[in-house]
Motif scaffolding. Structure first.
Motif, PDB file in Angstrom:
ATOM      1  N   THR A 213     -11.861 -36.628  19.266  1.00 19.73           N
ATOM      2  CA  THR A 213     -13.207 -36.730  18.696  1.00 19.73           C
ATOM      3  C   THR A 213     -13.189 -36.311  17.226  1.00 19.73           C
ATOM      4  OG1 THR A 213     -14.222 -36.214  20.835  1.00 19.73           O
ATOM      5  CG2 THR A 213     -15.583 -35.854  18.872  1.00 19.73           C
ATOM      6  N   SER A 214     -13.623 -37.223  16.339  1.00 19.68           N
ATOM      7  CA  SER A 214     -13.732 -36.870  14.920  1.00 19.68           C
ATOM      8  C   SER A 214     -15.153 -36.528  14.525  1.00 19.68           C
ATOM      9  CB  SER A 214     -13.274 -38.034  14.028  1.00 19.68           C
ATOM     10  OG  SER A 214     -11.904 -38.235  14.144  1.00 19.68           O
ATOM     11  N   VAL A 215     -16.096 -37.062  15.289  1.00 21.25           N
ATOM     12  CA  VAL A 215     -17.493 -36.849  14.937  1.00 21.25           C
ATOM     13  C   VAL A 215     -18.314 -36.866  16.229  1.00 21.25           C
ATOM     14  CG1 VAL A 215     -17.549 -39.308  14.302  1.00 21.25           C
ATOM     15  CG2 VAL A 215     -19.477 -37.879  13.683  1.00 21.25           C
ATOM     16  N   ILE A 216     -19.300 -35.958  16.295  1.00 19.15           N
ATOM     17  CA  ILE A 216     -20.132 -35.833  17.493  1.00 19.15           C
ATOM     18  C   ILE A 216     -21.501 -36.432  17.209  1.00 19.15           C
ATOM     19  CG2 ILE A 216     -21.206 -34.204  19.110  1.00 19.15           C
ATOM     20  CD1 ILE A 216     -18.936 -32.201  18.272  1.00 19.15           C
ATOM     21  N   THR A 217     -21.893 -37.428  18.010  1.00 16.88           N
ATOM     22  CA  THR A 217     -23.233 -37.987  17.858  1.00 16.88           C
ATOM     23  C   THR A 217     -24.062 -37.628  19.086  1.00 16.88           C
ATOM     24  OG1 THR A 217     -22.684 -40.116  18.871  1.00 16.88           O
ATOM     25  CG2 THR A 217     -22.338 -39.936  16.520  1.00 16.88           C
ATOM     26  N   ILE A 218     -25.339 -37.416  18.864  1.00 15.96           N
ATOM     27  CA  ILE A 218     -26.224 -36.960  19.946  1.00 15.96           C
ATOM     28  C   ILE A 218     -27.534 -37.737  19.907  1.00 15.96           C
ATOM     29  CG2 ILE A 218     -27.576 -34.988  20.818  1.00 15.96           C
ATOM     30  CD1 ILE A 218     -25.401 -33.147  19.639  1.00 15.96           C
ATOM     31  N   TYR A 219     -27.952 -38.251  21.069  1.00 14.50           N
ATOM     32  CA  TYR A 219     -29.315 -38.749  21.179  1.00 14.50           C
ATOM     33  C   TYR A 219     -30.099 -37.765  22.027  1.00 14.50           C
ATOM     34  CZ  TYR A 219     -33.425 -41.166  22.839  1.00 14.50           C
ATOM     35  OH  TYR A 219     -34.737 -41.478  23.150  1.00 14.50           O
ATOM     36  N   MET A 220     -31.171 -37.203  21.493  1.00 14.69           N
ATOM     37  CA  MET A 220     -31.960 -36.251  22.283  1.00 14.69           C
ATOM     38  C   MET A 220     -33.457 -36.522  22.183  1.00 14.69           C
ATOM     39  SD  MET A 220     -32.074 -32.625  20.214  1.00 14.69           S
ATOM     40  CE  MET A 220     -30.433 -32.132  20.625  1.00 14.69           C
ATOM     41  N   GLU A 221     -34.135 -36.221  23.289  1.00 16.36           N
ATOM     42  CA  GLU A 221     -35.598 -36.244  23.259  1.00 16.36           C
ATOM     43  C   GLU A 221     -36.113 -34.812  23.072  1.00 16.36           C
ATOM     44  OE1 GLU A 221     -36.962 -38.559  26.626  1.00 16.36           O
ATOM     45  OE2 GLU A 221     -36.104 -40.384  25.793  1.00 16.36           O
ATOM     46  N   GLY A 222     -35.589 -33.884  23.875  1.00 12.65           N
ATOM     47  CA  GLY A 222     -35.888 -32.466  23.683  1.00 12.65           C
ATOM     48  C   GLY A 222     -34.624 -31.690  23.980  1.00 12.65           C
TER      49      GLY A 222
END
Lengths: 463, 463
Positions: A213-222
């Motif tokens: 993993t070089s970069v962490i992406t996150i989709y969040m609502e809460g």
């Protein structure tokens, strides 16, 4: 028993997997799940567990994980909600470390006590759970794939270095499919639904140390436990950039989020401030998220904000120059020596002033000259390389010729090439070598500014 | 002689074309030009004119247009600059109405007197000139194609209703190629380089009356005669929306534009104010330009700003709701009757509150129910239709089933479907019927807001 964060690894790198609820039934979730794993490159043991038949897709089936002699690292549970907890106890008894509960029918449908019981099992036994009510995990490196959508409907992205954490299931499916279509390389994808156990901070911790993993992406609502999240993010960010797409920003969006996953979206201003203070990159669309993420995969640092533009189309150079201003980057003032040497080697109608315009009859040689010069120029921190492949004077092997220079560049290089079929074919050659490529100047410059901002943040933090 | 605006039509709909500078020579501009026309569906006469050979690609060649017996409507000139003006005089003598001068070597290289001479010929003879120093014209309806880039490098967009005017050549080539790759339908494309004669206002006038044009898009660095331009635009806009990508916005960008086409980019604030006052839609990227343009092609008016969202993925519904707020649109408050009727017909776990969530096992039937209801609901002015095609319960023929409803919708419908191969295949079915489709909520809502804003502007103006 203490909850161990070590167990997270067996979600991604199990030697053996039990599919509880595996099935032969056409169109069933259990069939898609089992079939996806068999068709993948996953090379460990895969055991079908079912009470309905003796075999599944020709393989001997077991009634319980307890009937299996060998070791099992990961169990995937896709059975009716009311029997999940008793099966989970069996998994713990068998010594299984990690469990993905696909099944819905917990807090999201009002069955709060059922979810509390699941939490108690986690606490008592130390087993780790992703879910319930989730699509689970896709790891392009180990080939673990519990996303129960058939591959003819949802493409799987190619192996890469971008990892993604999300709560929402269908959203993840759609953007993975999109990423697959775009040729974006991804690493570990986790969608954890109700997040009864494994949550953002566990995964951020784990991914920050993950070599794939070089970069962490996150989709969040809460976010749930905001303090814990921020602690994990602040720690991780010195290792790796974190990019967050936070929805439920507007009042109406927050209400929609609450009815979707029961998330309290919280005050958007508070999120923005917290993200900014911690060096987290906030984005507003999936496109932005991946545009920026892929720029980080090349892992080249910029020393400052001064950018050289090399182009074979004047108009595109003008548009890129405008974009620099939008993101508070500067058009580098080239050294006189740089300009003089280019003037000596390039045709007289080329413009050696930044943006460097190699004009509509440019060839690989001109790009080599310009790149050589901007590499050496101390006034240049980063490079936007515009290649309009429509121009027939650009040789068919132009990428092959420029690739060694681009790869060994001492400065970040971002490629901009709007176009269709032929252009996309050429960009693929670059992207497979982790060179970030964009159809749009605006997207490219946004990504470049994110790299520059990130390394500025890290540098300040280390002072 | 008076300059006649009628002559503009013969650029797009000539019965016969002379290619002056046609050639057999491999890789030459004259060969690409002649070949592109022969390979196109253009069904009029095409005459090669050259002093170098008796035939071109097996066709009898002529030394001058004056040697041709038949009528010629359009001449395309691609010969050295120093002989262009004398050939142009011959064209006028032959009675040719329209001439595209591809050749460079005029004001852009300091040959101002040569360009002035060309302008005098235009004034004296009434011949109309596109160029010099340009890529000319592509008309997908009549198949006139003078873009001298080979089709294996630059795809041609499919026939459609979006027209484009530009000064810059390579930029146009790149975005046409991009549009071809994206399946965007286009109509008339003009790139006029130095615009010694035919300019923005001539073309805006013409396109505003053109039946094959639903929306006029413009890429400009500087406008030249601003007053004339604004007069033409204000007149045209009551017929058709005008979308402008104006570059040279920043100080550095304006300087780059000046060195590229000699355009004075002018104060950006002045442009923005003038555009806004005239109802012109300003965009900042080619993506935005086409996102918005394709939404206008369906030509459905919205009565207000209240939007219903129908989705099979909760997360995507949340993101779309956020986007509404970004563009000052409202999430419609559905009538109680609408909700009650949906509650009666949909499974209990679906959410009938806007955004209407048909959930991850949605099928065509559920979409039919939801669409029927929002069509009838007076609180709904426009519809965002989210279809996540990754979900296997959506039938393979879902588009075929929904298409009649979508086409006959009394309100604008914008489709949002992020995804890869399968999704794109499905979207193609919709786009071929002029239904605007988007991968991203943000882009979709931006386009929808532009439609709503435009019709609000027109309505106010007519009051």
């Amino acid at each position: 028993m203490m909850i161990s964060s070590h167990n997270i690894d067996s979600f991604f790198n199990p030697s053996s997997i039990a599919i509880i609820g595996a099935s032969d039934k056409e169109g069933s979730l259990g069939k898609v799940l089992f079939n996806n794993l068999l068709e993948s490159k996953f090379d460990g043991e895969v055991y079908p567990i079912t009470i309905s038949s003796e075999t599944v897709m020709g393989r001997k089936a077991y009634r319980s994980v307890l009937d299996i002699e060998g070791n099992i690292d990961l169990a995937v549970i896709a059975i009716p909600a009311k029997v999940v907890n008793s099966v989970l106890r069996e998994c713990a008894k068998k010594g299984i470390k990690s469990c993905i509960v696909i099944s819905g029918g917990f807090s999201e449908t009002g069955e709060v006590e059922r979810e509390n019981e699941l939490k108690r099992i986690v606490e008592e036994t130390g087993i780790r759970v992703v879910g319930p009510n989730c699509v689970g995990i896709l790891d392009t490196h180990s080939s673990v794939d519990t996303i129960f959508l058939p591959s003819d409907r949802m493409g799987r992205p190619r192996m890469g270095k971008i990892s993604l954490i999300s709560q929402s299931g269908a959203f993840v499916a759609a953007i993975l499919d999109w990423a697959a279509g775009e040729g974006i390389g991804m690493s570990k994808i986790v969608s954890f639904g109700n997040k009864a156990d494994v949550n953002y901070s566990d995964l951020i911790d784990y991914l920050s140390k993950d070599e794939d993993t070089s970069v962490i992406t996150i989709y969040m609502e809460g976010v749930g436990d905001g303090r814990k999240f921020m602690t994990a993010a602040k720690k991780a960010i010195t290792n790796k950039p974190i990019i967050i797409l936070k929805s439920g920003r507007s009042k109406a969006g927050a209400a929609a989020a609450a009815s979707h996953t029961g998330s309290l979206a919280g005050s958007d201003i508070v999120y923005s401030a917290a993200f900014k203070q911690s060096g987290i990159i906030r984005v507003y669309t999936p496109q932005e998220m991946f545009d920026i993420a892929k720029a980080f995969v090349c892992r080249k640092k910029a020393k400052g904000r001064r950018v050289a533009i090399i182009t074979d189309g004047g108009g595109t150079g003008v548009i890129a120059t405008d974009s620099l201003a939008d993101y508070e980057l500067e058009l580098a003032a080239l050294e006189e020596d740089t300009k003089n040497r280019m003037r000596d080697s390039l045709p007289p109608y080329c413009s050696v002033k930044n943006p460097i315009d190699l004009t509509g009859d440019a060839d690989a040689k001109r790009y080599e000259i310009a790149l050589t010069e901007v590499f050496k120029d101390d006034n240049v921190d980063a490079i936007l390389l515009i290649l309009l492949f429509q121009l027939p004077t650009l040789e068919d092997d132009v990428i092959k010729r420029l690739l060694p220079m681009i790869k060994n560049s001492p400065k970040p290089i971002i490629v901009i090439s709007p176009g269709g079929g032929y252009t996309r074919m050429k960009l693929k050659e670059l992207e497979e070598e982790c060179i970030p490529c964009y159809q749009s100047s605006q997207n490219a410059v946004h990504a470049l500014s994110a790299i520059i901002d990130y390394y500025e943040y890290i540098k300040k933090k280390k002072l």
